[in-house]
Design a protein around this motif. Sequence first.
Motif, PDB file in Angstrom:
ATOM      1  N   ARG A 259       0.813  -1.217   0.000  1.00 48.28           N
ATOM      2  CA  ARG A 259       0.000   0.000   0.000  1.00 48.28           C
ATOM      3  C   ARG A 259       0.846   1.266   0.000  1.00 48.28           C
ATOM      4  O   ARG A 259       0.336   2.355  -0.243  1.00 48.28           O
ATOM      5  CB  ARG A 259      -0.925   0.005   1.214  1.00 48.28           C
ATOM      6  CG  ARG A 259      -2.028  -1.042   1.149  1.00 48.28           C
ATOM      7  CD  ARG A 259      -3.137  -0.705   2.135  1.00 48.28           C
ATOM      8  NE  ARG A 259      -2.628  -0.594   3.497  1.00 48.28           N
ATOM      9  CZ  ARG A 259      -2.667  -1.583   4.395  1.00 48.28           C
ATOM     10  NH1 ARG A 259      -3.202  -2.748   4.064  1.00 48.28           N
ATOM     11  NH2 ARG A 259      -2.198  -1.401   5.609  1.00 48.28           N
TER      12      ARG A 259
ATOM     13  N   ARG B  27       3.187   4.208  -1.102  1.00 48.52           N
ATOM     14  CA  ARG B  27       3.426   4.928  -2.342  1.00 48.52           C
ATOM     15  C   ARG B  27       4.563   5.924  -2.108  1.00 48.52           C
ATOM     16  O   ARG B  27       4.499   6.745  -1.191  1.00 48.52           O
ATOM     17  CB  ARG B  27       2.170   5.659  -2.803  1.00 48.52           C
ATOM     18  CG  ARG B  27       1.038   4.744  -3.205  1.00 48.52           C
ATOM     19  CD  ARG B  27       1.377   3.967  -4.467  1.00 48.52           C
ATOM     20  NE  ARG B  27       0.287   3.119  -4.896  1.00 48.52           N
ATOM     21  CZ  ARG B  27       0.122   1.853  -4.537  1.00 48.52           C
ATOM     22  NH1 ARG B  27       1.012   1.293  -3.702  1.00 48.52           N
ATOM     23  NH2 ARG B  27      -0.887   1.151  -4.968  1.00 48.52           N
TER      24      ARG B  27
ATOM     25  N   GLU C   1       7.133   8.765  -3.992  1.00 49.67           N
ATOM     26  CA  GLU C   1       7.401   9.624  -5.142  1.00 49.67           C
ATOM     27  C   GLU C   1       8.810  10.199  -5.012  1.00 49.67           C
ATOM     28  O   GLU C   1       9.250  10.559  -3.907  1.00 49.67           O
ATOM     29  CB  GLU C   1       6.388  10.769  -5.222  1.00 49.67           C
ATOM     30  CG  GLU C   1       4.950  10.296  -5.405  1.00 49.67           C
ATOM     31  CD  GLU C   1       3.981  11.461  -5.406  1.00 49.67           C
ATOM     32  OE1 GLU C   1       4.445  12.612  -5.225  1.00 49.67           O
ATOM     33  OE2 GLU C   1       2.764  11.230  -5.576  1.00 49.67           O
TER      34      GLU C   1
ATOM     35  N   GLY D  36       6.241  10.406   0.627  1.00 51.45           N
ATOM     36  CA  GLY D  36       5.431   9.204   0.800  1.00 51.45           C
ATOM     37  C   GLY D  36       4.145   9.502   1.535  1.00 51.45           C
ATOM     38  O   GLY D  36       4.085  10.428   2.354  1.00 51.45           O
ATOM     39  N   ARG D  37       3.111   8.705   1.234  1.00 54.87           N
ATOM     40  CA  ARG D  37       1.842   8.877   1.942  1.00 54.87           C
ATOM     41  C   ARG D  37       1.972   8.470   3.405  1.00 54.87           C
ATOM     42  O   ARG D  37       1.337   9.027   4.289  1.00 54.87           O
ATOM     43  CB  ARG D  37       0.767   8.042   1.260  1.00 54.87           C
ATOM     44  CG  ARG D  37       0.422   8.503  -0.160  1.00 54.87           C
ATOM     45  CD  ARG D  37      -0.681   7.634  -0.742  1.00 54.87           C
ATOM     46  NE  ARG D  37      -0.998   8.034  -2.102  1.00 54.87           N
ATOM     47  CZ  ARG D  37      -1.902   7.416  -2.867  1.00 54.87           C
ATOM     48  NH1 ARG D  37      -2.576   6.369  -2.382  1.00 54.87           N
ATOM     49  NH2 ARG D  37      -2.121   7.841  -4.093  1.00 54.87           N
TER      50      ARG D  37
END
Length: 433
Positions: free
Chosen positions: A53, A55, A57, A80-81
Amino acid sequence: MIHPAPRAAWALGSASPLLLAIALLVPSWWPVGVAWLAFVLALAAADALALLRARVEAKIACPPVLYLGEPAAARLTLRGRQAFRAEFVVDVEGPADPFDPETVQVPGGSSVAFDLPISTHRRGMVRLSRLWLRVKGPLGIMTRTLRLDLAAEASVIPNIAAIKRQAVAFMAQDAPLGIKPQYQKGSGTEFEALREYVPGLDPRGIDWKHSARHHKLLCKEFQTERNHHVVLAIDTGRLMAEEIDGIPKLDRGFQALLLLGYVSLKAGDRVGFCAFDARTRAFVAPSSGFGVIGRIQRSFAPLDYSPVETNFTLALTELGGRLRRRSLVVVVTDFVDTVTAGLMIENLGRLARRHLVVFAALGNPAVAEQFEQPAGDLEAAARSVLAHELMRERRSVMSQLNRLGVFCIETSAQQLDSVLVSRYLAIKHRDQI
């Protein structure tokens, strides 16, 4: 790709002695081992699910132009989330040193930026192609390896920034160059004006004709000539690809010539450029204005490090045919011994019959260091003797060139630019062009 972390092996391995003892002493308790294995697998599955899950960038900002030997950095931004801790490394392609692996902690919902130092050692194109991330799960049992494409690139060119700084520093000094003409007693052959003779002036400058007409002693004033042609010639052959302190001789020589070009243009002279090995690779006709520096840079940029031997006969003969008037020709090259330097000596001597030639060679510090090493054994003594023989042959080549009227310079790579500028100013002061 998701794979177990060292903590997963530790979780299984640490319980192995206890489970083995249970299996030997109390065999009926074997479900405990199965339960422990299922527990660890459940934790690994939860950790892997959390990693799926996640993520991440990544963005990278790299300067479009890197100067050879000049410190530079690329800014990498990670976001990141969820919060994560990761080890990362960036793949580098081209003439730059590889990056060391780094560890970063990124808070959830925010970004972290830091600089990656870039160290270049040759001209060319540097590409930051991929980012490899090894992200640990929240429990630390599983890790995930991510590959993110960056596609950032920069061209590596000679250190123009350092040259400009040196040129500005030099022009700011009280040098015999500037906007106003500098009059130096006894220098120059170009007539400037008449002035009344006073004690201390050179009596040979008295103009007797005008003195008789004005009934007082008048003396001629002269100024140093301008608009001379200064041709910067550099050898791009095999020997110039050798590195000194991590930077090829070719790039060090070009940086020194470019600084000399700045100073020559400031002095009012016209500057040209020639690059040659087995044939002439680039030629810029002598012209005035600082725009010629840009033309020289563009002509030098596509030249690669050549593996071929230099043909001095062809290159210097062609250069002499292109020069229509007497010029100051500065040749930066290198040689090994008197045998390989035979054609170079002959053609430089032929060029010196019409033009003023300055020959510059970069000394090899490794040879001098080997000669100065104490001869502790037979091998060290042999190396010292060989180094002495190479130094003797270089001095012989320089002596032959001096007898042919060529000004010779042999110095270290760090001092080449200042030595060339000093020799140019001495030539201008003595009106030898």
